[in-house]
Design a protein around this motif. Structure first.
Motif, PDB file in Angstrom:
ATOM      1  N   LYS A   1      -0.697  -2.833   2.804  1.00  0.00           N
ATOM      2  CA  LYS A   1      -1.102  -2.418   1.461  1.00  0.00           C
ATOM      3  C   LYS A   1      -1.908  -3.512   0.776  1.00  0.00           C
ATOM      4  CE  LYS A   1       2.602   0.873   0.407  1.00  0.00           C
ATOM      5  NZ  LYS A   1       3.832   1.120  -0.376  1.00  0.00           N
TER       6      LYS A   1
ATOM      7  N   ASN B   1      -1.026   7.175   2.603  1.00  0.00           N
ATOM      8  CA  ASN B   1       0.149   6.334   2.759  1.00  0.00           C
ATOM      9  C   ASN B   1      -0.203   5.122   3.599  1.00  0.00           C
ATOM     10  OD1 ASN B   1       2.396   7.940   1.494  1.00  0.00           O
ATOM     11  ND2 ASN B   1       1.652   9.434   2.958  1.00  0.00           N
ATOM     12  N   TYR B   2       0.358   3.995   3.243  1.00  0.00           N
ATOM     13  CA  TYR B   2       0.136   2.757   3.985  1.00  0.00           C
ATOM     14  C   TYR B   2       1.468   2.118   4.342  1.00  0.00           C
ATOM     15  CZ  TYR B   2      -4.705   2.795   2.256  1.00  0.00           C
ATOM     16  OH  TYR B   2      -6.006   3.132   1.968  1.00  0.00           O
ATOM     17  N   ALA B   3       1.474   1.445   5.452  1.00  0.00           N
ATOM     18  CA  ALA B   3       2.600   0.579   5.754  1.00  0.00           C
ATOM     19  C   ALA B   3       2.612  -0.550   4.734  1.00  0.00           C
ATOM     20  CB  ALA B   3       2.469   0.010   7.161  1.00  0.00           C
ATOM     21  N   ASP B   4       3.796  -0.990   4.357  1.00  0.00           N
ATOM     22  CA  ASP B   4       3.889  -2.059   3.359  1.00  0.00           C
ATOM     23  C   ASP B   4       3.125  -3.305   3.788  1.00  0.00           C
ATOM     24  OD1 ASP B   4       7.330  -1.328   2.359  1.00  0.00           O
ATOM     25  OD2 ASP B   4       5.412  -0.491   1.700  1.00  0.00           O
ATOM     26  N   SER B   5       3.102  -3.538   5.074  1.00  0.00           N
ATOM     27  CA  SER B   5       2.483  -4.761   5.584  1.00  0.00           C
ATOM     28  C   SER B   5       0.971  -4.790   5.427  1.00  0.00           C
ATOM     29  CB  SER B   5       2.851  -4.942   7.060  1.00  0.00           C
ATOM     30  OG  SER B   5       2.407  -3.835   7.817  1.00  0.00           O
TER      31      SER B   5
END
Length: 120
Positions: free
Chosen positions: A64, A58-62
């Motif tokens: 990705k 999982n990644y933070a949107d900022s």
């Protein structure tokens, strides 16, 4: 009992790259989820990326498309490859691992933090 050591931080210009490492040592039986957090001055700590034992990521949107998290279970180590760095990525980066030892089933262990500075 378990120690996490983060490394790889530094100062880069916008658009540059860094690779963070976090190595765990001690009486480790297994490591479950590994996570990178970051905290910038005056801001709340935020999750950057996490990777499970099944390599669910999982990644933070900022971040990705720019950051890549990976793990090396043979060496109890995780990495964060950070590309196309932006000034807003500047923060202290912390690694966290959920570890099983002989005495505990699941326990969070934190690294000491490594500073990332992005400026021209």
């Amino acid at each position: 009992q378990v120690e996490l050591v983060a490394s790889g931080g530094g100062s880069v210009q916008p658009g540059g790259s860094l690779r963070l490492s976090c190595a765990a040592s001690g009486t480790i039986l297994s490591i479950y989820t590994m996570t990178w957090y970051r905290q910038a001055p005056g801001k709340q700590r935020e999750l950057v990326a996490s990777i499970s034992t099944g390599s669910q990521i999982n990644y933070a949107d900022s971040v990705k498309g720019r950051f890549t998290i990976s793990r090396d279970d043979a060496n109890n180590t995780m990495y964060l490859q950070m590309n196309s760095l932006k000034p807003e990525d500047a923060a202290v980066y912390y690694c966290v691992m959920v570890v099983r030892t002989r005495d505990t089933l699941y326990k969070d262990y934190w690294g000491q933090g490594t500073q990332v500075t992005v400026s021209s």
